[in-house]
Each structure stands twice: as structure tokens, then as C-alpha cells.
Design an enzyme around this catalytic site. Structure first.
Site: not given
Ligand SMILES: NC(=O)c1ccc[n+]([C@@H]2O[C@H](COP(=O)([O-])OP(=O)(O)OC[C@H]3O[C@@H](n4cnc5c(N)ncnc54)[C@H](OP(=O)(O)O)[C@@H]3O)[C@@H](O)[C@H]2O)c1
Length: 249
Positions: A140, A154
Site C-alpha cells: 500500500s 495497517y
Molecule cells: N483499495 C485500495 O485503495 C487499496 C490501497 C492499498 C492497498 N490495498 C490492498 O489491496 C488488497 C485488496 O484490498 P481491497 O481494497 O480489494 O479490499 P476489499 O474490497 O475489502 O477486499 C478484501 C478481500 O480480502 C479478503 N479477505 C479479508 N480478510 C480475509 C481473511 N481473513 N481470509 C481470506 N480472505 C480475506 C476478502 O474476502 P472475504 O471477506 O470473502 O474473505 C476480500 O476478498 C488488500 O491487501 C489491501 O490492503 C488496497
């Protein structure tokens, strides 16, 4: 043989959109998360668009470490080979340190760091057996500098996972493995839907993930995505004096 990609956290947000875009590029998919009904829906969507593509789905909570190893090896056995693993599952809970909400910070630390460590170990077992593979770590932009308040834990987990991947790249330099660290800025997803309206730098999921997929396909060692404004911003975030940095975030 088709190229294969394993994506964790594929039930929502960036993971689900990466699955769609990598399927469009011709990849067979190995998808996991806890919400399997979402994964089944995504599988149907991809197969409707690309009949004949292989899409394997498994239930996985990345905090169940034994199951992480079991699922990764099962995917490798079922698909015959894993070309790429994206360590993507993560959550964004958090509270300022010392304000009575250790539970939220602990959950974030366990899922984002220990969960990612288990996934990386399992991926590397598969890659070492194959003597090849591309590990992709979702960090991130918040990893660039210590962050205040709800972001502190985080950001620390995201710096931690970036360091895991950097260490592996150091170890594997010159060997037939690739390691990429992706530093997303604000990309619309479930994780940030509560701040989407007020966050001017937020980009739509599809656009943000297109930048992620392009960086992964190029096997970049590290990539801030989308590159603008985040690549130049990473320099500012790392080096700005604290009083200036505090005004920026
Ligand atoms: N979106 C952004 O702006 C952003 C920025 C920086 C970094 N990121 C990183 O990108 C990645 C994806 O984030 P996102 O934005 O797509 O978030 P999101 O929409 O909340 O999706 C998160 C995903 O992670 C899964 N997850 C969460 N806890 C889990 C667990 N204990 N076991 C297995 N799966 C789990 C969830 O699936 P289930 O709930 O179905 O298990 C979901 O598919 C993350 O690592 C996040 O930190 C995102």
C-alpha cells in the site's frame, strides 16, 4: 499450457477485478476467500465470457495457516502449475494505539502480516518445487511512511509485507523466480467505500486494477499504482519533513 494465477481475497474489490482482467489476458484462475458464494458468482461470470477457461475456487481464511498451505498445494496439483501468486487478501481495520481497541489492530496485524507470511511461505514451497514462479505482494502507499491514528497498524503491516517480498527478491536474485511489490494508492473497493466520496484521489476499481495488472504483467520489482500521482508522491512521502508530511495526509 495456459498460464495460471492464484489470487487470494478474490471475492471483492481489487482481487475480484484482477481475476476478471487476468482471465481476459488468457490466464486460468485459482481464486480463494471466505465468501465462497461470491467466488462461485465470479467463476460463472468469467466462464460465461471465456468458455473453456479453468477457474478453481476454494474457501480460505488466511488466518487458518494450515489451510493456507493445504489450499495452495491443492491449487497447484489441480491446475498442474502456478505461474503467479498474488498475496492480496487484507483488511483495513484499525484504531489509534492506546485507545482501547487492541482487538481491531491485532486482527489487522494477524490478517495482513501473519496471513501474508503464511501465503508467501506456501507460494514459495510451490515455486521452489516447480523451480519457477512470480510472487506478487499487495502492499500500500501507506507503507511509505509511518501513518497516524487508524492507519498506524495497517501501514506497519503493509511495510512489513513489502519487506518480506524485498527480502525474498534479494535471496532469489539471479534465480528463475520473480518478486513484485505493488503499492496501490486509493482504488475504489469495499475496503474504502466509506471514504470514497471525500477522497479526491480515489480512482474507479477497473481503472486502478488495470494499472496493477499492467505492472504485474511487466513483472516490475515495485510499482506505485496508478503511477500518477503515486510514483512522485512516494518520494515526497518518504522524504518530506514531518510538519510538511502531516499537512499532506
Ligand atoms: N483499495 C485500495 O485503495 C487499496 C490501497 C492499498 C492497498 N490495498 C490492498 O489491496 C488488497 C485488496 O484490498 P481491497 O481494497 O480489494 O479490499 P476489499 O474490497 O475489502 O477486499 C478484501 C478481500 O480480502 C479478503 N479477505 C479479508 N480478510 C480475509 C481473511 N481473513 N481470509 C481470506 N480472505 C480475506 C476478502 O474476502 P472475504 O471477506 O470473502 O474473505 C476480500 O476478498 C488488500 O491487501 C489491501 O490492503 C488496497
Amino acid at each position: 499450457m495456459s498460464r495460471t494465477i492464484l489470487i487470494t481475497g478474490a471475492s471483492a474489490g481489487l482481487g475480484a477485478e484482477m481475476a476478471r482482467q487476468f482471465a481476459d489476458l488468457g490466464y486460468d484462475l485459482a481464486l480463494c476467500a471466505r465468501r465462497t458464494e461470491r467466488l462461485e458468482g465470479l467463476r460463472s461470470e468469467v466462464l460465461e465470457r471465456h468458455p473453456g477457461r479453468r477457474v478453481e475456487v476454494r474457501a480460505l481464511d488466511v488466518n487458518d495457516h494450515d489451510r493456507v498451505f493445504e489450499v495452495f498445494h491443492d491449487f497447484a496439483d489441480t491446475l498442474g502449475h502456478l505461474d503467479r501468486v498474488v498475496v492480496n487478501a487484507g483488511l483495513g481495520k484499525g484504531a489509534p494505539l492506546g485507545t482501547g481497541n487492541f482487538a481491531a489492530n491485532k486482527q489487522t496485524a494477524e490478517t495482513n502480516f501473519l496471513g501474508a507470511l503464511a501465503q508467501t511461505e506456501a507460494a514459495m514451497e510451490v515455486f521452489r518445487a516447480q523451480r519457477s514462479g512470480h510472487l506478487v505482494m499487495m502492499s500500500s502507499m501507506s507503507a511509505m511512511r509511518g501513518m497516524p491514528k487508524t492507519m498506524t497498524t495497517y501501514a506497519a503491516t503493509k511495510a512489513g509485507v513489502a519487506h518480506l517480498a524485498e527480502g525474498l527478491r534479494n535471496e532469489l536474485y539471479g534465480k528463475p523466480y520473480k518478486v513484485s511489490v505493488i503499492y496501490p494508492g486509493y482504488i475504489a473497493s469495499e475496503m474504502n467505500e466509506h471514504v470514497a466520496a471525500e477522497q479526491k484521489l480515489m480512482v474507479p476499481t477497473e481503472k486502478g486494477v488495470r494499472a496493477i495488472v499492467a505492472a504485474i504483467e511487466k513483472e516490475k520489482a515495485s510499482a506505485c499504482v496508478p503511477p500518477l500521482p503515486w510514483a512522485p508522491m512516494s518520494v515526497v512521502m518518504k522524504h518530506a519533513p514531518l510538519p510538511l508530511f502531516k499537512k499532506l495526509i
